[in-house]
Design a protein around this motif. Structure first.
Motif, PDB file in Angstrom:
ATOM      1  N   GLN A   1       3.899   2.018  11.467  1.00 12.75           N
ATOM      2  CA  GLN A   1       5.209   1.530  11.915  1.00 12.75           C
ATOM      3  C   GLN A   1       6.239   1.697  10.796  1.00 12.75           C
ATOM      4  N   ILE A   2       5.854   1.388   9.573  1.00 12.27           N
ATOM      5  CA  ILE A   2       6.760   1.497   8.427  1.00 12.27           C
ATOM      6  C   ILE A   2       7.100   2.958   8.156  1.00 12.27           C
TER       7      ILE A   2
ATOM      8  N   LEU B   1      -0.511  11.080   4.492  1.00 13.47           N
ATOM      9  CA  LEU B   1       0.093  11.553   5.732  1.00 13.47           C
ATOM     10  C   LEU B   1      -0.872  12.216   6.711  1.00 13.47           C
ATOM     11  N   ASN B   2      -2.125  12.427   6.329  1.00 15.79           N
ATOM     12  CA  ASN B   2      -3.007  13.116   7.274  1.00 15.79           C
ATOM     13  C   ASN B   2      -4.451  12.613   7.321  1.00 15.79           C
TER      14      ASN B   2
ATOM     15  N   TYR C   1       9.029   9.524   8.344  1.00 10.24           N
ATOM     16  CA  TYR C   1       7.922  10.433   8.028  1.00 10.24           C
ATOM     17  C   TYR C   1       7.393  11.097   9.307  1.00 10.24           C
ATOM     18  N   ASN C   2       6.782  12.270   9.119  1.00  7.08           N
ATOM     19  CA  ASN C   2       6.111  12.962  10.214  1.00  7.08           C
ATOM     20  C   ASN C   2       4.806  12.221  10.502  1.00  7.08           C
TER      21      ASN C   2
ATOM     22  N   SER D   1       0.827  -1.204   0.000  1.00  6.29           N
ATOM     23  CA  SER D   1       0.000   0.000   0.000  1.00  6.29           C
ATOM     24  C   SER D   1       0.865   1.258   0.000  1.00  6.29           C
ATOM     25  N   LEU D   2       1.877   1.288   0.861  1.00  4.27           N
ATOM     26  CA  LEU D   2       2.747   2.473   0.953  1.00  4.27           C
ATOM     27  C   LEU D   2       3.647   2.625  -0.270  1.00  4.27           C
ATOM     28  N   ALA D   3       3.941   1.530  -0.947  1.00  2.45           N
ATOM     29  CA  ALA D   3       4.731   1.614  -2.174  1.00  2.45           C
ATOM     30  C   ALA D   3       3.924   2.281  -3.292  1.00  2.45           C
ATOM     31  N   LYS D   4       2.584   2.262  -3.150  1.00  2.00           N
ATOM     32  CA  LYS D   4       1.707   2.870  -4.153  1.00  2.00           C
ATOM     33  C   LYS D   4       1.389   4.328  -3.846  1.00  2.00           C
TER      34      LYS D   4
END
Length: 172
Positions: free
Chosen positions: A160-161, A57-58, A167-168, A50-53
């Motif tokens: 966690q990743i 951040l909010n 990242y903030n 998911s994060l690779a795509k």
């Protein structure tokens, strides 16, 4: 005495050659759930994908009026982040009377929420993570709620990743 001296010399040589202790914890989870390690790994890999795509951040901040989404392109580094002894554990749901007294929100038991410790932006959540403690907790009532459990845990594993990548995390 000769044996002790040889052991001491061998220990000094090994430490001098990099045989000392490492600050990096072994890869894996401290599983305090009723789910298998394989299930936790599947959820972790989904979080990585998911994060690779894309990186959102909010999501918490967007519950406030007029806040614009802070969504970034995917970060392929997420595919290489491994859990280093992250403890995954359930916590008892907060009682509906406690929740109502603290927030004015009325929910039946089980509430599906647990207290979120500071510096959380919210007082109660379905789950939370403490990055410095390598800990993810979730409300006990979600344990066997099928896909909902996986969705809640995937979000926390994403956190966690993202934290490991620097990242903030203020609004995650």
């Amino acid at each position: 005495m000769g044996w002790s001296l040889r052991t001491l010399i061998l220990t000094v040589v090994l430490v001098g050659c990099g045989g000392g202790t490492s600050d990096v914890l072994p890869i894996g989870f401290v599983n305090q759930t009723q789910h298998s390690m394989a299930e936790l790994w599947t959820i972790w890999k989904s979080a990585q994908q998911s994060l690779a795509k894309k990186v959102d951040l909010n999501p918490l901040q967007r519950s406030l009026p007029g806040v614009v989404a802070d969504i970034r392109p995917g970060d392929s580094r997420a595919l290489w982040v491994a859990p280093h002894q992250i403890r995954v554990a359930r916590a008892p749901d907060v009682a509906s009377g406690t929740l109502f007294g603290a927030t004015g929100v009325l929910r039946t038991d089980p509430t599906g929420l647990i207290a979120c410790p500071q510096p959380c932006n919210i007082r109660y959540a379905a789950a939370f993570s403490k990055y410095d403690l390598r800990l993810t907790r979730y409300a006990e009532s979600w344990e066997f709620e099928g896909d909902n459990f996986a969705i809640i845990l995937e979000y926390e594993f994403e956190n966690q990743i993202l934290s490991a990548l620097g990242y903030n995390m203020r609004w995650r």
